[in-house]
Design a protein around this motif. Structure first.
Motif, PDB file in Angstrom:
ATOM      1  N   GLU A   1      -3.389  13.621   0.913  1.00 52.03           N
ATOM      2  CA  GLU A   1      -4.572  12.752   0.942  1.00 52.03           C
ATOM      3  C   GLU A   1      -5.832  13.609   0.917  1.00 52.03           C
ATOM      4  O   GLU A   1      -5.931  14.589   1.664  1.00 52.03           O
TER       5      GLU A   1
ATOM      6  N   ALA B   1       0.854  -1.197   0.000  1.00 46.94           N
ATOM      7  CA  ALA B   1       0.000   0.000   0.000  1.00 46.94           C
ATOM      8  C   ALA B   1       0.891   1.248   0.000  1.00 46.94           C
ATOM      9  O   ALA B   1       0.958   1.970   0.992  1.00 46.94           O
TER      10      ALA B   1
ATOM     11  N   ASP C   1      -0.547   4.807   1.204  1.00 40.50           N
ATOM     12  CA  ASP C   1      -1.215   4.950   2.506  1.00 40.50           C
ATOM     13  C   ASP C   1      -0.220   5.467   3.543  1.00 40.50           C
ATOM     14  O   ASP C   1       0.760   4.793   3.875  1.00 40.50           O
TER      15      ASP C   1
END
Length: 152
Positions: free
Chosen positions: A146, A109, A112
């Motif tokens: 994000e 990931a 993330d």
């Protein structure tokens, strides 16, 4: 003395030294001699660099604490699962095992920030502070890019 107290004491000392340097720089420039002026200008630049580093350190600490609070609220903070020696030191094999797991999570990931935060903690546990800091900076960067979550 805790690390936070030590940081504030050293920050205060840095700011005091910066003020003294600036004062000395003013006196050197006031001499009117080329060498005095040159050294006086340097006496202004060096404290600026120190204050810049202090600002970067404060910003890094504040941002990493913000990420830790957010991760804690989500229930995603890494638990201390490291084995320790009788003297209280972290067992190297245990740290390597946790690190390998965290690195695999980051590879699966890569976008993330949470897995990068946990990888930074694993680096710190393994004693690799420069990589821990760089990895935490990456987590902070990912967090700032994000998109905001909606609570709908």
């Amino acid at each position: 003395m805790t690390s936070r107290t030590g940081f504030f004491v050293l920050s205060g000392v840095l700011l005091l030294v910066a003020l003294i340097c600036v004062g000395e720089g003013v006196q050197l420039i006031a001499t009117g001699k080329p060498l005095g002026i040159g050294i006086g200008v340097c006496a202004f630049v060096i404290p600026l660099i120190g204050v810049w580093f202090l600002r970067q350190t404060v910003r890094f600490g504040r941002d990493s604490e913000r990420l830790a609070r957010e991760l804690e609220a989500e229930g995603g903070l890494p638990v201390d699962e490291l084995k320790r020696t009788t003297g209280g030191r972290i067992d190297r094999a245990s740290a390597d095992e946790v690190f390998a797991r965290r690195r695999a999570e980051a590879e699966t990931a890569p976008g993330d920030w949470r897995v990068w935060f946990r990888l930074a903690v694993a680096y710190a546990d393994a004693g690799d502070t420069p990589r821990a800091r760089k990895t935490m900076q990456h987590a902070i960067k990912l967090h700032s890019t994000e998109p905001a979550r909606s609570n709908a």
